[in-house]
Design an enzyme around this catalytic site. Structure first.
Site, short mmCIF file in Angstrom:
data_model
loop_
_atom_site.label_atom_id
_atom_site.label_comp_id
_atom_site.label_asym_id
_atom_site.label_seq_id
_atom_site.Cartn_x
_atom_site.Cartn_y
_atom_site.Cartn_z
N CYS A 184 -28.66 -44.63 51.30
CA CYS A 184 -29.09 -44.76 52.70
C CYS A 184 -30.20 -45.81 52.84
O CYS A 184 -30.98 -46.04 51.91
CB CYS A 184 -29.62 -43.43 53.21
SG CYS A 184 -28.38 -42.14 53.36
N ASN A 206 -28.41 -49.69 54.36
CA ASN A 206 -27.54 -48.88 53.50
C ASN A 206 -26.61 -49.76 52.67
O ASN A 206 -26.17 -50.83 53.10
CB ASN A 206 -26.75 -47.84 54.32
CG ASN A 206 -25.92 -48.40 55.44
OD1 ASN A 206 -26.27 -49.41 56.04
ND2 ASN A 206 -24.82 -47.75 55.75
N CYS A 244 -32.40 -37.88 52.64
CA CYS A 244 -33.53 -38.76 53.00
C CYS A 244 -34.71 -37.95 53.50
O CYS A 244 -35.86 -38.29 53.22
CB CYS A 244 -33.09 -39.78 54.05
SG CYS A 244 -31.98 -41.03 53.37
N CYS A 259 -30.53 -38.44 57.13
CA CYS A 259 -29.72 -37.37 56.54
C CYS A 259 -30.62 -36.41 55.77
O CYS A 259 -31.82 -36.67 55.56
CB CYS A 259 -28.64 -37.96 55.64
SG CYS A 259 -29.26 -38.51 54.04
N GLU A 274 -23.22 -49.30 50.28
CA GLU A 274 -22.16 -48.35 49.93
C GLU A 274 -21.42 -48.75 48.66
O GLU A 274 -21.41 -49.92 48.27
CB GLU A 274 -21.19 -48.23 51.11
CG GLU A 274 -21.87 -47.65 52.34
CD GLU A 274 -20.92 -47.39 53.49
OE1 GLU A 274 -19.78 -47.89 53.47
OE2 GLU A 274 -21.35 -46.66 54.41
N GLU A 305 -32.98 -45.60 54.49
CA GLU A 305 -34.32 -45.03 54.35
C GLU A 305 -34.74 -44.96 52.89
O GLU A 305 -35.88 -45.23 52.53
CB GLU A 305 -34.38 -43.61 54.94
CG GLU A 305 -34.05 -43.51 56.41
CD GLU A 305 -32.59 -43.23 56.68
OE1 GLU A 305 -31.72 -43.86 56.04
OE2 GLU A 305 -32.30 -42.37 57.53
N1 THU Z 1 -26.78 -43.51 56.19
C1 THU Z 1 -28.03 -44.04 56.16
O1 THU Z 1 -28.21 -45.18 55.72
N2 THU Z 1 -29.05 -43.29 56.61
C2 THU Z 1 -28.93 -42.03 57.11
O2 THU Z 1 -29.92 -41.37 57.37
C3 THU Z 1 -27.59 -41.48 57.37
C4 THU Z 1 -26.49 -42.17 56.65
C5 THU Z 1 -25.66 -44.31 55.70
C6 THU Z 1 -25.07 -43.81 54.41
C7 THU Z 1 -23.67 -44.37 54.49
O3 THU Z 1 -23.69 -45.70 54.00
C8 THU Z 1 -23.37 -44.42 55.99
O4 THU Z 1 -24.61 -44.30 56.63
C9 THU Z 1 -22.44 -43.33 56.47
O5 THU Z 1 -22.86 -42.09 56.03
#
Ligand code: THU
Length: 131
Positions: free
Chosen positions: A53, A42, A90, A87, A44, A55
């Site tokens: 994310c 991920n 994704c 999430c 940000e 994925e």
């Molecule tokens: N995140 C992911 O990388 N994958 C997911 O399926 C759930 C959330 C990340 C996004 C963000 O950077 C952090 O987790 C918190 O939401």
């Protein structure tokens, strides 16, 4: 590649997560039928909603690099109170590009839980609706 290897690859990919806001670091490793593996972590943004994310990083890397083979399995790893799960956004992207994908969820290196996208996202919107 074995399931254990795919999970280990996702844990390795997680080392490149950039999560200075949530501190929730996620790794992913996506396996194709032809044996290629695409990793993601991920990333940000200070404008939180722009964060991507792990994925979707893995999936968009694969597609943008021209991968044409079917996606068969994805490992998703993160440390936290709960075993990680993809999430909603994704799940939709995976439904669009990897509808039959198997999912390995790992909250601890060396351990994982097996599920399928169809189990965690049973009634997806799809291109069929647009015909
Ligand atoms: N995140 C992911 O990388 N994958 C997911 O399926 C759930 C959330 C990340 C996004 C963000 O950077 C952090 O987790 C918190 O939401």
């Amino acid at each position: 590649m074995t399931n254990q290897d795919l999970v280990a690859t996702a844990w390795k990919a997680r080392e490149h997560a950039s999560a200075p806001y949530s501190h929730y670091r996620v790794g992913a490793a996506l396996l194709t039928e032809s044996g290629n593996v695409y990793t993601g972590a991920n990333v940000e943004s200070s404008s939180y909603g722009l964060s991507i994310c792990a994925e979707r990083v893995a999936l968009t890397k694969a597609i943008s690099e021209g991968e044409k083979s079917r996606f068969i399995r994805i490992a998703v790893v993160a440390e936290g109170r709960h075993t990680p799960v993809p999430c909603g956004a994704c799940r939709q992207l995976l439904a669009d590009y990897a509808p039959d994908v198997e999912i390995l969820l790992s909250g601890t290196p060396g351990q994982f839980e097996f599920t399928r996208l169809s189990d965690i996202f049973p009634r997806p919107f799809s291109s069929d609706f647009l015909k």
